[in-house]
Enzyme design. Sequence first.
Site, short mmCIF file in Angstrom:
data_model
loop_
_atom_site.label_atom_id
_atom_site.label_comp_id
_atom_site.label_asym_id
_atom_site.label_seq_id
_atom_site.Cartn_x
_atom_site.Cartn_y
_atom_site.Cartn_z
N ASP A 83 -10.26 -0.65 3.19
CA ASP A 83 -8.99 -1.21 4.09
C ASP A 83 -9.26 -1.42 5.58
O ASP A 83 -10.23 -1.09 6.09
CB ASP A 83 -7.92 -0.09 3.92
CG ASP A 83 -6.71 -0.62 4.32
OD1 ASP A 83 -6.33 -1.45 5.16
OD2 ASP A 83 -5.50 0.03 3.59
N GLU A 101 -1.69 -4.89 -1.81
CA GLU A 101 -1.49 -5.89 -0.53
C GLU A 101 -1.74 -7.20 -1.01
O GLU A 101 -1.73 -8.24 0.00
CB GLU A 101 -2.13 -5.35 0.56
CG GLU A 101 -1.66 -4.08 1.17
CD GLU A 101 -0.27 -4.01 1.69
OE1 GLU A 101 0.13 -5.19 2.11
OE2 GLU A 101 0.29 -3.09 2.08
N ASP A 115 -7.29 -2.07 -0.43
CA ASP A 115 -6.54 -3.28 0.06
C ASP A 115 -7.29 -4.38 0.38
O ASP A 115 -8.45 -4.30 0.96
CB ASP A 115 -6.10 -2.48 1.40
CG ASP A 115 -5.17 -3.20 2.10
OD1 ASP A 115 -4.97 -4.45 2.16
OD2 ASP A 115 -4.32 -2.53 3.09
N HIS A 121 -7.12 -0.98 7.57
CA HIS A 121 -6.27 -0.21 8.41
C HIS A 121 -6.39 1.25 7.65
O HIS A 121 -6.83 1.68 6.76
CB HIS A 121 -4.96 -0.46 8.27
CG HIS A 121 -4.72 -1.86 8.20
ND1 HIS A 121 -4.79 -2.89 7.73
CD2 HIS A 121 -4.27 -2.58 9.78
CE1 HIS A 121 -4.70 -4.20 8.02
NE2 HIS A 121 -4.19 -4.02 9.45
N ASP A 124 -7.07 -6.58 2.26
CA ASP A 124 -7.42 -7.01 3.78
C ASP A 124 -8.75 -6.21 4.07
O ASP A 124 -9.37 -6.47 5.19
CB ASP A 124 -6.35 -6.83 4.77
CG ASP A 124 -5.97 -5.24 4.86
OD1 ASP A 124 -6.95 -4.31 4.70
OD2 ASP A 124 -4.77 -4.99 5.44
N ASP A 180 -3.84 3.25 7.70
CA ASP A 180 -2.84 4.00 7.09
C ASP A 180 -2.41 5.49 7.14
O ASP A 180 -2.04 6.08 6.10
CB ASP A 180 -2.79 3.55 5.49
CG ASP A 180 -2.93 2.04 5.45
OD1 ASP A 180 -2.58 1.25 6.29
OD2 ASP A 180 -3.37 1.58 4.31
N HIS A 219 0.84 -1.21 0.08
CA HIS A 219 -0.14 0.20 -0.04
C HIS A 219 0.74 1.16 -0.10
O HIS A 219 0.40 2.41 -0.35
CB HIS A 219 -0.92 -0.09 1.26
CG HIS A 219 -2.37 0.58 0.69
ND1 HIS A 219 -3.77 0.15 1.63
CD2 HIS A 219 -2.80 1.30 -0.30
CE1 HIS A 219 -4.63 0.97 0.92
NE2 HIS A 219 -4.03 1.52 -0.14
N HIS A 243 4.05 1.02 4.35
CA HIS A 243 2.46 0.90 3.93
C HIS A 243 1.48 1.11 4.98
O HIS A 243 0.26 1.23 4.56
CB HIS A 243 2.65 -0.60 3.56
CG HIS A 243 2.20 -1.82 4.52
ND1 HIS A 243 2.02 -3.00 4.43
CD2 HIS A 243 2.82 -1.33 5.83
CE1 HIS A 243 1.93 -3.42 5.72
NE2 HIS A 243 2.40 -2.93 6.40
MG MG Z 1 -3.53 -0.37 3.68
MG MG Z 2 -4.67 -3.02 5.46
#
Ligand code: MG
Ligand code: MG
Length: 307
Positions: free
Chosen positions: A124, A272, A227, A126, A229, A128, A97, A141
Amino acid sequence: MASVTLIGAPIEEGSGRRGCSMGPTALRIAGIDSVLQSLGFTVHDSGDLKPEPAAEFAAEATLKHLPVVAAYTRALDAATFAAAEAGSVPIILGGDHALSMGSVSGMARHAEKVGRPLFVLWLDAHADFNTPATTPSGNMHGMPVAFFCGQPGFPAILPEDRPKVAPARVYQIGIRSVDEAERREIATHGVKVFDMRALDENGAAATVREVLAAVEAENGLLHVSFDLDFLDPDIGPGVGTTVPGGATFREAHLIMEMLCDSGCVASLDIVELNPFLDDRGRSARVLVELAASLFGRRILDRPTRSA
Ligand code: MG
Ligand code: MG
């Protein structure tokens, strides 16, 4: 005919583990180019970027692999901007990322040139939004949103006068793992966060409608950063940062279809994917399916029954 430009970014140095460098190849093997062609797009595949590490950052210790990350940021800023200026939709095949530091910067430059504000939809687990001052790991990332929003503390990778993205125009969906300092920073700067609870309570459709209404109200361009995830690990296992309780295939698919219908999407990152951790290409295929939905494929026909 509408055109898309595939830009391979085999960066893995932002992630703290090996494997994401195989992502662009896996996405091509899963048919990203042919599926977009079948939807009527002219597909330019510009191959994989392989920039020389930026030697001036070699002494940096806090930010891991900064010379490589900086080189990709510069190369992607240039490649994404050039594709968008040529009237094509850039699709960045990641890679981790950290690549969004470059792709979003390139799109911010393009948006400024055409006189429209840039919005970013960050799908995502996250946020980030770490900075060099808050990062617990040094892995870049986890920092791209803070970077393209112009947060302080980053080294001078791109010229200082480059346009930044307003944090209030960053919409994050699917968030379920945020560091403590990050949580404070996000709230302070007004990033719009829809965590998994919001997605559960309000549903994917209402959530995306809210994002699109904001983009349309300002006649904005929308960059989508996907992303892997964001998805639940059950359907997208090929990622180094799995967090349980992610989006289902149906939720993700609905989001992609609604984004397609809006006509606002100007560019896309797919990031990712770590084929080394994947289950026989399953995650790569899911990502290609979702990209197909974002670019107009309809999986479910809705025939009208004749009386
Ligand atoms: Mg990310
Ligand atoms: Mg992530």
